[in-house]
Design an enzyme around this catalytic site. Structure first.
Site, PDB file in Angstrom:
ATOM      1  N   CYS A 197     -19.245  50.173 -42.298  1.00 25.24           N
ATOM      2  CA  CYS A 197     -20.660  50.575 -42.396  1.00 25.24           C
ATOM      3  C   CYS A 197     -21.219  50.221 -43.774  1.00 25.24           C
ATOM      4  O   CYS A 197     -22.309  50.642 -44.133  1.00 25.24           O
ATOM      5  CB  CYS A 197     -20.816  52.065 -42.112  1.00 25.24           C
ATOM      6  SG  CYS A 197     -19.912  53.119 -43.266  1.00 25.24           S
TER       7      CYS A 197
ATOM      8  N   ASP B 235     -12.071  52.290 -39.372  1.00 21.08           N
ATOM      9  CA  ASP B 235     -13.513  52.517 -39.404  1.00 21.08           C
ATOM     10  C   ASP B 235     -13.769  53.533 -40.513  1.00 21.08           C
ATOM     11  O   ASP B 235     -14.048  54.705 -40.257  1.00 21.08           O
ATOM     12  CB  ASP B 235     -13.984  53.040 -38.038  1.00 21.08           C
ATOM     13  CG  ASP B 235     -15.500  53.195 -37.967  1.00 21.08           C
ATOM     14  OD1 ASP B 235     -16.184  52.807 -38.933  1.00 21.08           O
ATOM     15  OD2 ASP B 235     -16.002  53.711 -36.949  1.00 21.08           O
TER      16      ASP B 235
ATOM     17  N   TYR C 283      -8.803  56.766 -39.563  1.00 21.71           N
ATOM     18  CA  TYR C 283     -10.151  57.364 -39.626  1.00 21.71           C
ATOM     19  C   TYR C 283     -10.704  57.509 -38.205  1.00 21.71           C
ATOM     20  O   TYR C 283     -11.805  57.063 -37.898  1.00 21.71           O
ATOM     21  CB  TYR C 283     -11.110  56.494 -40.469  1.00 21.71           C
ATOM     22  CG  TYR C 283     -10.562  56.107 -41.816  1.00 21.71           C
ATOM     23  CD1 TYR C 283     -10.761  56.931 -42.923  1.00 21.71           C
ATOM     24  CD2 TYR C 283      -9.842  54.928 -42.003  1.00 21.71           C
ATOM     25  CE1 TYR C 283     -10.253  56.590 -44.168  1.00 21.71           C
ATOM     26  CE2 TYR C 283      -9.327  54.576 -43.247  1.00 21.71           C
ATOM     27  CZ  TYR C 283      -9.538  55.410 -44.320  1.00 21.71           C
ATOM     28  OH  TYR C 283      -9.039  55.071 -45.550  1.00 21.71           O
TER      29      TYR C 283
ATOM     30  N   GLN D 249     -21.377  59.189 -32.930  1.00 22.01           N
ATOM     31  CA  GLN D 249     -22.281  58.090 -33.291  1.00 22.01           C
ATOM     32  C   GLN D 249     -23.710  58.381 -32.828  1.00 22.01           C
ATOM     33  O   GLN D 249     -23.920  58.790 -31.682  1.00 22.01           O
ATOM     34  CB  GLN D 249     -21.789  56.787 -32.655  1.00 22.01           C
ATOM     35  CG  GLN D 249     -20.444  56.317 -33.184  1.00 22.01           C
ATOM     36  CD  GLN D 249     -20.552  55.603 -34.530  1.00 22.01           C
ATOM     37  OE1 GLN D 249     -21.621  55.519 -35.108  1.00 22.01           O
ATOM     38  NE2 GLN D 249     -19.442  55.097 -35.022  1.00 22.01           N
TER      39      GLN D 249
ATOM     40  N   GLU E  41      -6.775  61.300 -38.890  1.00 20.06           N
ATOM     41  CA  GLU E  41      -8.065  61.719 -39.445  1.00 20.06           C
ATOM     42  C   GLU E  41      -7.826  62.952 -40.320  1.00 20.06           C
ATOM     43  O   GLU E  41      -7.014  63.805 -39.981  1.00 20.06           O
ATOM     44  CB  GLU E  41      -9.012  62.051 -38.274  1.00 20.06           C
ATOM     45  CG  GLU E  41     -10.278  62.768 -38.641  1.00 20.06           C
ATOM     46  CD  GLU E  41     -11.192  61.932 -39.510  1.00 20.06           C
ATOM     47  OE1 GLU E  41     -11.501  62.417 -40.613  1.00 20.06           O
ATOM     48  OE2 GLU E  41     -11.575  60.823 -39.108  1.00 20.06           O
TER      49      GLU E  41
END
Length: 455
Positions: A411, A384, A315, A286, A336
Site C-alpha cells: 500500500c 501485505d 500480516y 478492506q 498476524e
C-alpha cells in the site's frame, strides 16, 4: 553564506507546473527551487501566491490559471479538498490512473531499477465505494453536526455527501445525526474532554447490504438509548447491529475497549472472493471490496499456484488473503500480531469450512524464524504489510526459508521499491511487472502487486 530562497511568503509569481507530488500537489520551479502548489496540475501555467517558505522548498496556492490542463475537472467540491477526502478530485480519472502508474515508475527510476509497471487497474465507478465510515460528532453554532476534519486541524467541516462513501452509509449518518439533534444529546467537546457522543461509525456489506452502526461515547451512560435504537431501526431496515463503544480516553484512537450491543448481533457479514467474512466493530476489513477482489486475484495469479504448494501469509489480518488462497494451495499458514484479528481469521475459516489453514499470533519475522526451526518449507510467501513496509529482519527470515516465490501486496510504493532492492540483495528478482491497482480513487493512495522469484 546564508541561503536566500528565490521566493518570499505572500508574494505572487507565475510558473509552469512540471510534475505532481505523491501527495497530489503541483510542482513549479523558480531558479531550480521547488514550490508545491495545491490544486495545480502538470501542463498548467498559473499565477500562485507563496504560503510558506522552508530551506529547500516552498508551498503555494493558485491565484489565477493562465493555461489549464485538459485533464482538469472543474466541478470540484471545496470541502473535499479542505478535508483531504478527495485530494485528486480536480484530476480526471484517466489522469489519476496515469498519475499512480507514473509515481511507481519514478520511484523505480530513482533507485535505478529497470522493472516494468503495468497500467493502473481502475474502477468503473470511481466514487461511492467505501464500505466503512467514521465521522466525528461536534457541536457547531449550537447544533450537532457530522463531517470531517479540516486538513491538519481538529476543526470539523460539516458534510452530508462524502462522495467516496457508499451513499447508503451517508444516508445512515444523517439519520443518526438528526436523531441526536432530536433527542438533544451532547456532542463531544474535544478541548475540554466533556460531552458524550464522539463518533459515528457505519459499516455496510457491499454484497450482503447488512449494516452496522457504532456510536462511540465518552461516557458509559447513553441517554435515550432505547428510543435511539427504535428510531434507527425504523428508518434503516438494513441495520443488523447497533453498538455503543465506550472510549473515555482523550486520544486519536477511535474505539475504546468496551462494546455494548444494543440491537441485533455484534457482527455483520459480507462476501469477498466468494467467501463469507464476519466483521465486528474492530475488524480490519478492506474498505473497497470491488477493487480488493481484483487486487487479490492478481496476487493469486502472480503466485502461480498448482494446488501442491505450502504458502505462508505474513500480516494475514482476519484471513482474507489466506482464505482466498487456500483453495489454490495444499496448506496455508497465516501470522498476524493482532490477537483479535487471528481470532476473526479462525472464525472466518470455520465459517467457510476451510481446514487447510493455520493461523498464529506473532510478529511475522519471529514466527518465520520459528517455522524455519520447525522445518516448515514454504514454497510461496505472501506479504501485505502496513505502509512502513517490511522490516529487514523479516526479509532476512523470509529468504532464509528459501521460497521459490514471494508475492508482495503493497500500500506504499516507496517502501515497496526499497524492499524489492533488499530482496534482490538476497538473491531474488522481479518476475513480470509491478501491477498497480486503484483501491482508493480520488486519493493519492496506490496499491501494487509484484512477484519475486529466486535467482
Amino acid at each position: 553564506m546564508k541561503f536566500k530562497a528565490p521566493v518570499a511568503k505572500n508574494q505572487e509569481y507565475t510558473g509552469d507546473i512540471i510534475d505532481l507530488t505523491y501527495q497530489g500537489m503541483g510542482v513549479a520551479k523558480i531558479e531550480d527551487f521547488p514550490i508545491f502548489i495545491t490544486n495545480a496540475l502538470p501542463n498548467e501555467k498559473v499565477v500562485f501566491a507563496v504560503t510558506k517558505v522552508a530551506k529547500t522548498y516552498a508551498f503555494g496556492r493558485v491565484v489565477k490559471f493562465i493555461e489549464k490542463s485538459p485533464q482538469r475537472v472543474d466541478s470540484v467540491n471545496v470541502t473535499y479538498t479542505q478535508t483531504g477526502i478527495a485530494p485528486l478530485q480536480h484530476l480526471s480519472y484517466e489522469g489519476q490512473l496515469a498519475f499512480k502508474q507514473h509515481q511507481v515508475v519514478e520511484l523505480l527510476k530513482k533507485s535505478h531499477l529497470d522493472i516494468d509497471v503495468a497500467k493502473t487497474v481502475g474502477m468503473e465507478t470511481p466514487y461511492h465505494y467505501r464500505n466503512k465510515a467514521q465521522v466525528p460528532v461536534r457541536e457547531i453554532n449550537g447544533q450537532i453536526e457530522t463531517g470531517f476534519y479540516k486538513r491538519g486541524s481538529h476543526t470539523v467541516v460539516p458534510i452530508e455527501d462524502f462522495y467516496i462513501q457508499d451513499p447508503k452509509i451517508d444516508e445512515a449518518i444523517i439519520v443518526v445525526r438528526d436523531l441526536l439533534r432530536r433527542f438533544h444529546l451532547d456532542a463531544y467537546d474535544e478541548t475540554n474532554n466533556t460531552g458524550v457522543i464522539k463518533t459515528i461509525m457505519v459499516r455496510r456489506g457491499y454484497y450482503s447490504h447488512e449494516m452496522m452502526i457504532v456510536i462511540v461515547t465518552r461516557t458509559h451512560k447513553l441517554s435515550m438509548v432505547n428510543e435511539l435504537v427504535a428510531e434507527i431501526t425504523k428508518a434503516l431496515p438494513e441495520v443488523k447491529s447497533i453498538i455503543q463503544n465506550v472510549n473515555p480516553q482523550q486520544t486519536n484512537v477511535l474505539l475504546g475497549d468496551t462494546d455494548r450491543v444494543h440491537f441485533g448481533s455484534p457482527v455483520i457479514h459480507d462476501q469477498l472472493m466468494g467467501l463469507t467474512f464476519e466483521i465486528s466493530a474492530h475488524s480490519f476489513y478492506q474498505v473497497n471490496p470491488q477493487q480488493t477482489e481484483k487486487l487479490y486475484q492478481f496476487a493469486i495469479d502472480k503466485a502461480q499456484l498448482t494446488g501442491e504448494e505450502t504458502v505462508i501469509d505474513a500480516y494475514c489480518g482476519i484471513g482474507t488473503i489466506s482464505l482466498a488462497v487456500a483453495k489454490h494451495a495444499k496448506h496455508v499458514y497465516g501470522v498476524e500480531m493482532v490477537k483479535t484479528a487471528i481470532s476473526d481469521a479462525k472464525t472466518n475459516a470455520n465459517l467457510n469450512h476451510i481446514d487447510n489453514v493455520d493461523f498464529v499470533v506473532g510478529k511475522a519475522e519471529n514466527q518465520m524464524a520459528r517455522w524455519q526451526e520447525a522445518g516448515l518449507k514454504a514454497d510461496v510467501i505472501m506479504v501485505d504489510p502496513p505502509r512502513k513496509g517490511l522490516a529487514p529482519e523479516f526479509i532476512e527470515a523470509a529468504t532464509a526459508v528459501k521460497p521459490s516465490r514471494v508475492v508482495y501486496v503493497s500500500c506504499n510504493p516507496a517502501t515497496l521499491v526499497r524492499d524489492i532492492q533488499v530482496f534482490m540483495d538476497h538473491g531474488y528478482h522481479v518476475d513480470g511487472d509491478i501491477q498497480p491497482v486503484d483501491q482508493f480513487p480520488q486519493t493519492t493512495s496506490i496499491e501494487c502487486v509484484v512477484s519475486l522469484v529466486k535467482d
